[in-house]
Scaffold this active site. Structure first.
Site, short mmCIF file in Angstrom:
data_model
loop_
_atom_site.label_atom_id
_atom_site.label_comp_id
_atom_site.label_asym_id
_atom_site.label_seq_id
_atom_site.Cartn_x
_atom_site.Cartn_y
_atom_site.Cartn_z
CB SER A 159 -0.95 -0.06 1.20
OG SER A 159 -2.00 0.86 1.09
CG ASP A 264 -7.17 -3.71 -2.92
OD1 ASP A 264 -7.89 -3.02 -2.19
OD2 ASP A 264 -5.93 -3.60 -2.95
CG HIS A 292 -5.56 -2.98 0.64
ND1 HIS A 292 -5.11 -2.44 -0.54
CD2 HIS A 292 -4.95 -2.25 1.63
CE1 HIS A 292 -4.29 -1.43 -0.31
NE2 HIS A 292 -4.17 -1.31 1.00
#
Length: 312
Positions: A159, A264, A292
């Site tokens: 991320s 995600d 995610h």
């Protein structure tokens, strides 16, 4: 007093006296050994062996000053291939990478998991949010490697950590040999900002999502900093036309693996597609059931794929 009561009291007294004599004998024995220089040699050898085992299979915690702040990081493994792990938004080594720290091949790899400034145990200082906060995180990550005397490393970034990793790889291509990113993006769109705004109030999160952060920060700090994170991305959108690090992608020379969970909810598929199209020679791997946090839910598959890529 009954005969049974007398017997019990006598037995207890006898046990205590015997135990006391044993303790005194132990103390005399230790005192005798302390006067023998060979005893210290044996202790030092035992400590050295323990530290070698701990370094290889356990997880060690450290702090070091980097760019005028003290950063916390954890290390494990004793391999020749160094991997720097960079967490997601407000993440830490333990909230984001506990599976990787425990399950990676520690004969082949040395893992370094960083808590970025204002995250995890790298507090103080409290986190602040300049316009290019991810660029600052990249500078911190590179300086940490320099401080540790590491000339070449691979980066695993999740991320925000993936974005940080891409910026670092572009800024110092001679230092970063391989790059693995997932849940990452080089720009933000109006659609992305709406997704982030929908998550601003942490009370709307599931218990599983919220609990690790509340345990780490407490509710007040986490809610305030998460709201600040949303605003920081809005600044990228408003003040940089959504561009986070698009110009950096062609500068990345490290062999790159982009991973993405097809389910995600935070990062639409256009983002890994864009990274794949703009990082020369990169590979894209899609996990059909991944979300995610694919490296947590599918940690075994993740570790297998990454170890294979790093050793390829």
């Amino acid at each position: 007093m009954t005969a049974m009561g007398t017997y019990v009291r006598s037995s207890v007294r006898g046990f205590l006296q015997s135990n006391l004599r044993f303790k005194k004998d132990c103390i005399r024995s230790i005192a005798k050994h302390l006067q023998d220089p060979r005893f210290f040699t044996l202790v030092q050898q035992a400590k050295t062996k323990f530290l070698d085992i701990q370094r290889k299979s356990g997880v060690l915690s450290h702090k070091i000053e980097v760019n005028r702040v003290r950063l916390h990081f954890e290390t494990t493994g004793d391999g020749d291939h160094t991997i720097l792990l960079l967490p997601g938004a407000l993440g830490s080594s333990q909230t984001d990478f506990s599976k990787q720290l425990s399950d990676f091949n520690k004969d082949r790899f040395t893992l370094i998991a960083l808590d970025p400034r204002g995250y995890g145990k790298s507090i103080p200082p409290e986190r602040d949010w300049p316009l290019e906060f991810l660029q600052r995180d990249a500078d911190d990550a590179l300086e940490l490697l320099r401080k540790l005397g590491i000339e070449k490393a691979s980066i695993l970034g999740w991320s925000d950590g993936g974005i940080t990793g891409m910026i670092a790889a572009a800024r110092c291509p001679e230092m970063i040999s391989r790059l693995v990113v997932w849940g990452a993006n080089a720009y933000v769109t109006e659609k992305d900002i709406k997704i982030y705004e929908g998550m601003r109030d942490i009370s709307s999160w599931s218990e599983n999502m919220r609990t690790p952060f509340l345990s780490l920060y407490g509710e007040k700090y986490f809610q305030q900093q998460w709201s600040n994170w949303v605003d920081a991305y809005k600044n990228y959108f408003i003040k940089r036309n959504g561009d986070i690090c698009k110009d950096d992608l062609p500068k990345i020379k490290a062999k790159t693996l982009i991973m993405h969970g097809l389910k995600d909810p935070l990062v639409p598929l256009e983002h890994p597609d864009y990274l794949h199209s703009n990082i020369v020679g990169s590979r894209l791997y899609i996990m059909p059931e991944g979300k995610h946090n694919l490296h947590i839910k599918y940690s075994r598959e993740f570790i297998f794929l990454v170890e294979h890529f790093l050793g390829d």
